[in-house]
Design a protein around this motif. Sequence first.
Motif, PDB file in Angstrom:
ATOM      1  N   LEU A 123     -15.764 -15.498 -15.820  1.00 42.05           N
ATOM      2  CA  LEU A 123     -17.160 -15.279 -16.185  1.00 42.05           C
ATOM      3  C   LEU A 123     -18.076 -15.352 -14.956  1.00 42.05           C
ATOM      4  N   VAL A 124     -17.868 -16.332 -14.102  1.00 42.96           N
ATOM      5  CA  VAL A 124     -18.710 -16.475 -12.903  1.00 42.96           C
ATOM      6  C   VAL A 124     -18.458 -15.328 -11.927  1.00 42.96           C
ATOM      7  N   LEU A 125     -17.193 -14.997 -11.697  1.00 43.30           N
ATOM      8  CA  LEU A 125     -16.872 -13.924 -10.760  1.00 43.30           C
ATOM      9  C   LEU A 125     -17.439 -12.587 -11.235  1.00 43.30           C
ATOM     10  N   GLN A 126     -17.200 -12.251 -12.481  1.00 46.16           N
ATOM     11  CA  GLN A 126     -17.663 -10.962 -12.976  1.00 46.16           C
ATOM     12  C   GLN A 126     -19.174 -10.933 -13.138  1.00 46.16           C
ATOM     13  N   GLY A 127     -19.776 -12.048 -13.503  1.00 45.42           N
ATOM     14  CA  GLY A 127     -21.231 -12.107 -13.564  1.00 45.42           C
ATOM     15  C   GLY A 127     -21.861 -11.904 -12.197  1.00 45.42           C
ATOM     16  N   GLY A 128     -21.251 -12.494 -11.161  1.00 46.70           N
ATOM     17  CA  GLY A 128     -21.745 -12.295  -9.801  1.00 46.70           C
ATOM     18  C   GLY A 128     -21.614 -10.853  -9.345  1.00 46.70           C
ATOM     19  N   VAL A 129     -20.491 -10.235  -9.667  1.00 43.38           N
ATOM     20  CA  VAL A 129     -20.311  -8.826  -9.301  1.00 43.38           C
ATOM     21  C   VAL A 129     -21.321  -7.949 -10.041  1.00 43.38           C
ATOM     22  N   LEU A 130     -21.580  -8.260 -11.305  1.00 47.23           N
ATOM     23  CA  LEU A 130     -22.585  -7.488 -12.054  1.00 47.23           C
ATOM     24  C   LEU A 130     -23.972  -7.652 -11.451  1.00 47.23           C
ATOM     25  N   LEU A 131     -24.291  -8.857 -10.975  1.00 47.89           N
ATOM     26  CA  LEU A 131     -25.583  -9.050 -10.311  1.00 47.89           C
ATOM     27  C   LEU A 131     -25.687  -8.202  -9.048  1.00 47.89           C
ATOM     28  N   LEU A 132     -24.605  -8.126  -8.292  1.00 41.25           N
ATOM     29  CA  LEU A 132     -24.611  -7.278  -7.092  1.00 41.25           C
ATOM     30  C   LEU A 132     -24.688  -5.801  -7.458  1.00 41.25           C
ATOM     31  N   LEU A 133     -23.982  -5.410  -8.506  1.00 44.09           N
ATOM     32  CA  LEU A 133     -24.010  -4.005  -8.927  1.00 44.09           C
ATOM     33  C   LEU A 133     -25.378  -3.589  -9.462  1.00 44.09           C
ATOM     34  N   ALA A 134     -26.140  -4.547  -9.958  1.00 42.12           N
ATOM     35  CA  ALA A 134     -27.456  -4.218 -10.509  1.00 42.12           C
ATOM     36  C   ALA A 134     -28.353  -3.570  -9.465  1.00 42.12           C
ATOM     37  N   TRP A 135     -28.081  -3.820  -8.191  1.00 32.53           N
ATOM     38  CA  TRP A 135     -28.894  -3.240  -7.122  1.00 32.53           C
ATOM     39  C   TRP A 135     -28.505  -1.815  -6.784  1.00 32.53           C
ATOM     40  N   VAL A 136     -27.260  -1.417  -7.103  1.00 37.66           N
ATOM     41  CA  VAL A 136     -26.795  -0.111  -6.635  1.00 37.66           C
ATOM     42  C   VAL A 136     -26.449   0.878  -7.748  1.00 37.66           C
ATOM     43  N   VAL A 137     -26.253   0.409  -8.965  1.00 37.21           N
ATOM     44  CA  VAL A 137     -25.872   1.314 -10.050  1.00 37.21           C
ATOM     45  C   VAL A 137     -27.099   2.097 -10.503  1.00 37.21           C
ATOM     46  N   PRO A 138     -27.008   3.414 -10.501  1.00 36.57           N
ATOM     47  CA  PRO A 138     -28.160   4.215 -10.939  1.00 36.57           C
ATOM     48  C   PRO A 138     -28.353   4.109 -12.450  1.00 36.57           C
ATOM     49  N   ARG A 139     -29.547   4.333 -12.876  1.00 35.90           N
ATOM     50  CA  ARG A 139     -29.846   4.306 -14.308  1.00 35.90           C
ATOM     51  C   ARG A 139     -29.575   5.685 -14.896  1.00 35.90           C
ATOM     52  N   ALA A 140     -28.946   5.708 -16.042  1.00 32.40           N
ATOM     53  CA  ALA A 140     -28.649   6.970 -16.729  1.00 32.40           C
ATOM     54  C   ALA A 140     -28.851   6.726 -18.214  1.00 32.40           C
ATOM     55  N   SER A 141     -29.345   7.713 -18.901  1.00 36.03           N
ATOM     56  CA  SER A 141     -29.532   7.515 -20.339  1.00 36.03           C
ATOM     57  C   SER A 141     -29.046   8.744 -21.085  1.00 36.03           C
ATOM     58  N   HIS A 142     -27.774   8.856 -21.169  1.00 33.78           N
ATOM     59  CA  HIS A 142     -27.168   9.961 -21.902  1.00 33.78           C
ATOM     60  C   HIS A 142     -26.536   9.387 -23.172  1.00 33.78           C
ATOM     61  N   PRO A 143     -26.718  10.046 -24.309  1.00 38.60           N
ATOM     62  CA  PRO A 143     -26.171   9.508 -25.566  1.00 38.60           C
ATOM     63  C   PRO A 143     -24.650   9.351 -25.539  1.00 38.60           C
ATOM     64  N   LEU A 144     -23.974  10.187 -24.784  1.00 38.37           N
ATOM     65  CA  LEU A 144     -22.523  10.067 -24.729  1.00 38.37           C
ATOM     66  C   LEU A 144     -22.081   8.801 -23.996  1.00 38.37           C
ATOM     67  N   LEU A 145     -22.932   8.255 -23.129  1.00 35.42           N
ATOM     68  CA  LEU A 145     -22.598   6.998 -22.473  1.00 35.42           C
ATOM     69  C   LEU A 145     -22.581   5.845 -23.473  1.00 35.42           C
ATOM     70  N   TRP A 146     -23.474   5.919 -24.462  1.00 35.56           N
ATOM     71  CA  TRP A 146     -23.447   4.897 -25.518  1.00 35.56           C
ATOM     72  C   TRP A 146     -22.140   4.989 -26.306  1.00 35.56           C
ATOM     73  N   ALA A 147     -21.711   6.210 -26.612  1.00 36.84           N
ATOM     74  CA  ALA A 147     -20.448   6.387 -27.339  1.00 36.84           C
ATOM     75  C   ALA A 147     -19.268   5.902 -26.502  1.00 36.84           C
ATOM     76  N   LEU A 148     -19.293   6.189 -25.205  1.00 36.62           N
ATOM     77  CA  LEU A 148     -18.233   5.720 -24.317  1.00 36.62           C
ATOM     78  C   LEU A 148     -18.210   4.197 -24.252  1.00 36.62           C
ATOM     79  N   ALA A 149     -19.374   3.589 -24.156  1.00 34.86           N
ATOM     80  CA  ALA A 149     -19.449   2.124 -24.093  1.00 34.86           C
ATOM     81  C   ALA A 149     -18.906   1.496 -25.370  1.00 34.86           C
ATOM     82  N   MET A 150     -19.326   2.001 -26.502  1.00 35.68           N
ATOM     83  CA  MET A 150     -18.853   1.431 -27.771  1.00 35.68           C
ATOM     84  C   MET A 150     -17.360   1.685 -27.978  1.00 35.68           C
ATOM     85  N   GLY A 151     -16.921   2.900 -27.661  1.00 32.24           N
ATOM     86  CA  GLY A 151     -15.502   3.218 -27.813  1.00 32.24           C
ATOM     87  C   GLY A 151     -14.627   2.392 -26.884  1.00 32.24           C
ATOM     88  N   GLY A 152     -15.036   2.260 -25.629  1.00 32.83           N
ATOM     89  CA  GLY A 152     -14.269   1.463 -24.676  1.00 32.83           C
ATOM     90  C   GLY A 152     -14.263  -0.011 -25.028  1.00 32.83           C
TER      91      GLY A 152
END
Length: 141
Positions: A39-68
């Motif tokens: 939890l700590v390791l992955q939470g830290g990586v997510l905090l670092l990724l928050a600075w570089v991951v671009p924002r996208a809002s495509h409906p298929l990404l929601w389906a991919l997230a739920m399916g995965g």
Amino acid sequence: MPAPERKEGLWGVLGALLDPKAPSSLRLRGLRLYAGFLLVLQGGVLLLLAWVVPRASHPLLWALAMGGGLWLLFQAEASWQREGEEPLTPLRVVGLGGALFFFLGVMGLLLWPGGFLLFLLGALGFSYLWYRSERALLARK
């Protein structure tokens, strides 16, 4: 013949997690240590990724997230039926819970600000699988 010496400390607790003959209390502490580390390791990586991951809002990404997310949850649930009483099953299930948290966290970053719900679902799924793994360890006394 003297009893084998049991290591104490961090490595002793983690070693007890892999030993099915170890006391349940040591195995439980090892599982908690492993889950907390994930939890700590992955939470830290997510905090670092928050600075570089671009924002996208495509409906298929929601389906991919739920399916995965559902696929990872079903993999963890299938581990219980497939492996049964194998001593490493709780460890495997917590690892899949960590993967669920990380996957939904990354998808939540992509779909931010509405993707915050995915963070919560990932944390909830991780907590559920962690709780279930602890109960399985306690049931094997």
